[in-house]
Design an enzyme around this catalytic site. Structure first.
Site, PDB file in Angstrom:
ATOM      1  CB  SER A 327      -1.043   0.369   0.920  1.00 58.17           C
ATOM      2  OG  SER A 327      -2.087  -0.529   1.104  1.00 58.17           O
ATOM      3  CB  CYS A 383      -9.977   2.501   1.297  1.00 61.40           C
ATOM      4  SG  CYS A 383     -11.474   1.723   0.073  1.00 61.40           S
TER       5      CYS A 383
END
Length: 656
Positions: A327, A383
């Protein structure tokens, strides 16, 4: 019977013979004269040199190697005087017998004998060859008191290399070692054979290798007259050697020490950079090694321990090992969405906990999703669904085209040897990477996995740190460098290694601010808040968890997975948020969640650099995955449609 001869004829014959004889003598004298002229005039220089070679020997004088210091003057590599036991073969009758007798005075190990015999073969008869180095005072006294028994044996003072910091910064500084055949071939190819006569050591790794030409210096020479037995009689002339130049680094060795201590016994890497110049403040690869082991020839036992260790301490993970970024890739994806017009900062999507492509669902980690998610929230809570959809909208070609200028998938040009290029995936890369036609096809599901930093993505910690430095420096990308000044050994003049801008990426200030605000939110209220709670400065960051192997749809439970198959822990950060002075990337191999393992290390490094405090980072805490990592839990990475695409090669160290 009486023979009558004509006197005139006899005289003519006699004169002819005399003339012929004179001509013959003249020709012979002419040939001798021509030969004499050829030898004395035409070939004068050649034979003079040959004659002088028999009488005069040229002894190389090895220069002192330059030292290496950090930005504050702390010594990282230096020379120190030691006493060595040496033998001059031309003055010794039986070398082996002499060695046996010397062994009764000082300890001479089998490895010392092997090294001596190898050096003996490579040296000239009148040059002294070292048998033992680092003699103690007691050993020196024993040899000197018995020196009358050993003609041709003497104790000499020599300079040896020393690394006073030991294992700290070893991958940066590197080490020197004895010159081997491969080194000889490289020296000959470079045309430096004369400059290495008499030298026994050369840089083998790190800065010692990269800056060998600066550190080595220029070899001097001494002319000595030798007798027929090859023994030196007297010195004729001397050209002193020129010591090597010194190196002053951008590195802060105390910051380096803090970072290495923060890792403890864990494997990993850290790179910290000054965004405004590209100067490397710390470059860590753990576990490390002691470079002093290599100076005088590493023992078989030590080499085996280093080379066969499953932790690979000789591997520089910071610049050589490439890993999926997880991420930590998302801020760059968010910026790509803004710059290409595929997203605006206020535009939101509905996250129901999955993204559908064809007949396959790419699951988010949070059951039911995160609700309405805009760009800021997508970074703060990490997300996945937001970036699944963004990657699909951008397409792999746009992603690769945008990420390339940040240095992803290419060598940065740092002044260290052995840098890997990593992998910036694209259809073109895949066609070059695989041979079979069915493997060369790019699948839509692969684009989705690339969007959250998985799939074929593989970058070094250095690439991530330098890309982040460019992002927080308004798109200005510098070549990372470790040496700040080269100091002339004769004059003391300091030659600056100027910051080298590689490119300026055209980015809109509003887009940079939107992404940076999101990263500040990560450390204030998002996945990095626990690590930076109570910090006396404002920082931006991004956690990351990179999958090591495909779970094939199984749920990831850390305690049930072998330690070396657990997810890698990432964290990238910069501070102060308003005017960044440091940007870093931290990787902990198999460390699990980024906020749990990597973020506390980043906190300790930033505390020391900005506040000169060694403590202050919170200890690792056992917290729920949803609290820690938001959308980057490994379950989501495991649900990337692996059945629809060929599995990517294992993202492990050494992947290029």
């Amino acid at each position: 019977m009486t023979e009558f001869r004509a006197p005139a004829q006899e005289l003519a014959r006699f004169r002819l013979r005399v003339v012929v004889a004179m001509l013959f003598v003249c020709v012979c004298l002419g040939l001798l004269g021509a030969r004499f002229y050829y030898l004395q005039v035409v070939r004068h220089d050649y034979y003079l040199t040959r004659a002088e070679d028999n009488r005069i020997a040229l002894l190389p004088k090895v220069p002192n190697r330059g030292s290496i210091v950090d930005r504050n003057g702390a010594v990282l590599a230096r020379n120190y005087a030691t006493y060595t036991l040496e033998i001059t073969p031309s003055q010794v009758g039986d070398v082996q017998a002499t060695l046996d007798e010397l062994a009764t005075l000082v300890a001479i190990e089998p490895r010392d004998r092997r090294r001596f015999m190898k050096l003996l073969e490579e040296s000239r008869n009148f040059e002294s060859v070292p048998v033992r180095s680092r003699l103690s005072d007691e050993e020196i006294a024993r040899v000197v008191s018995q020196r009358y028994r050993f003609p041709g044996v003497e104790v000499k003072a020599r300079l040896l290399r020393d690394y006073p910091q030991g294992t700290v910064g070893a991958h940066v500084v590197g080490y020197i070692g004895r010159i081997n055949q491969r080194d000889v071939e490289r020296i000959e190819e470079a045309g430096d054979t004369a400059n290495y006569r008499g030298s026994q050591h050369i840089g083998k790794a790190g800065l010692e290798q990269f800056y060998e030409s600066e550190l080595h210096g220029i070899t001097g020479v001494e002319q000595v007259e030798v007798n027929a037995g090859g023994r030196a009689v007297r010195a004729l002339s001397r050209t002193p050697p020129i010591p090597g130049n010194d190196l002053e680094l951008t590195l802060d060795i105390e910051l380096q020490r803090v970072a290495e201590n923060a890792f403890g016994a864990r494997r990993g890497a850290l790179v910290a950079i000054e965004p405004a110049s590209g100067g490397v403040l710390a470059l860590v690869s753990t576990p490390s090694f002691d470079p002093n082991l290599f100076v005088d020839g590493i023992s078989t036992q030590d080499w085996k321990a280093l080379n066969e260790s499953p932790d690979h301490p000789l591997l520089n993970r910071a610049i050589y090992s490439a890993y999926p970024p997880g991420s930590t890739f998302k801020p760059f994806m968010a910026l790509a969405g803004l710059e290409t017009g595929k997203r605006t900062a206020s535009q939101a999507i509905a996250d129901f906990g999955y993204f559908t492509l064809g007949n396959h669902r790419f699951m988010d980690d949070k059951v039911g999703g995160h609700g309405m998610v805009d760009l800021h929230k997508s970074i703060v809570v990490s997300c996945n669904t937001y970036y699944y959809q963004l990657a699909h909208d951008l397409g792999i070609d746009n992603i690769a085209r945008f990420m390339g200028p940040f240095g992803f998938g290419s060598r940065s040009g740092i002044d260290l040897p052995g840098e890997a290029s990593g992998v910036l995936p694209s259809p073109e890369w895949k066609r070059q990477r695989f041979r079979r036609a069915e493997q060369q096809q790019w699948f839509a599901g692969e684009t989705i996995s690339v969007g959250i930093g998985q799939g074929y993505n593989a970058y070094t910690p250095l690439q991530l740190a330098n890309a982040l430095a460019a992002l927080v420096n308004d798109g200005k990308l510098y070549r990372p460098h470790i040496v700040r000044h080269v100091v002339d050994s004769r004059t003391g003049q300091r030659r600056a290694v100027e910051p080298e801008p590689l490119r300026e990426i055209p980015l809109k200030p509003a887009n940079i601010k939107a992404v940076r605000d999101g990263m500040v939110g990560v450390n204030s209220s998002g996945t990095g808040r626990r690590a930076f709670q109570g910090a006396a400065y404002t920082s931006g960051g991004k956690t990351g968890t990179a999958q090591v192997f495909s779970l094939r749809g199984q749920r990831y439970v850390e305690g049930r997975v072998s330690e070396r198959l657990r997810d890698h822990s990432w964290f990238i950060a910069y501070a102060p948020a308003e005017a960044p002075r440091i940007a870093l990337a931290v990787l902990v191999e198999n460390g699990g969640f980024g906020a749990q393992s990597a973020a506390p290390i980043a906190r300790q490094v930033m505390d020391y650099y900005l506040l000169h405090q060694r403590a202050g980072a919170p200890a690792e805490e056992d917290v729920e995955a949803d609290e820690l990592e938001g959308g980057e839990h490994a379950e989501a990475a495991a649900a990337l449609g692996r059945a629809a695409v060929p599995p990517r090669p294992a993202a492990s160290e050494g992947l290029r």
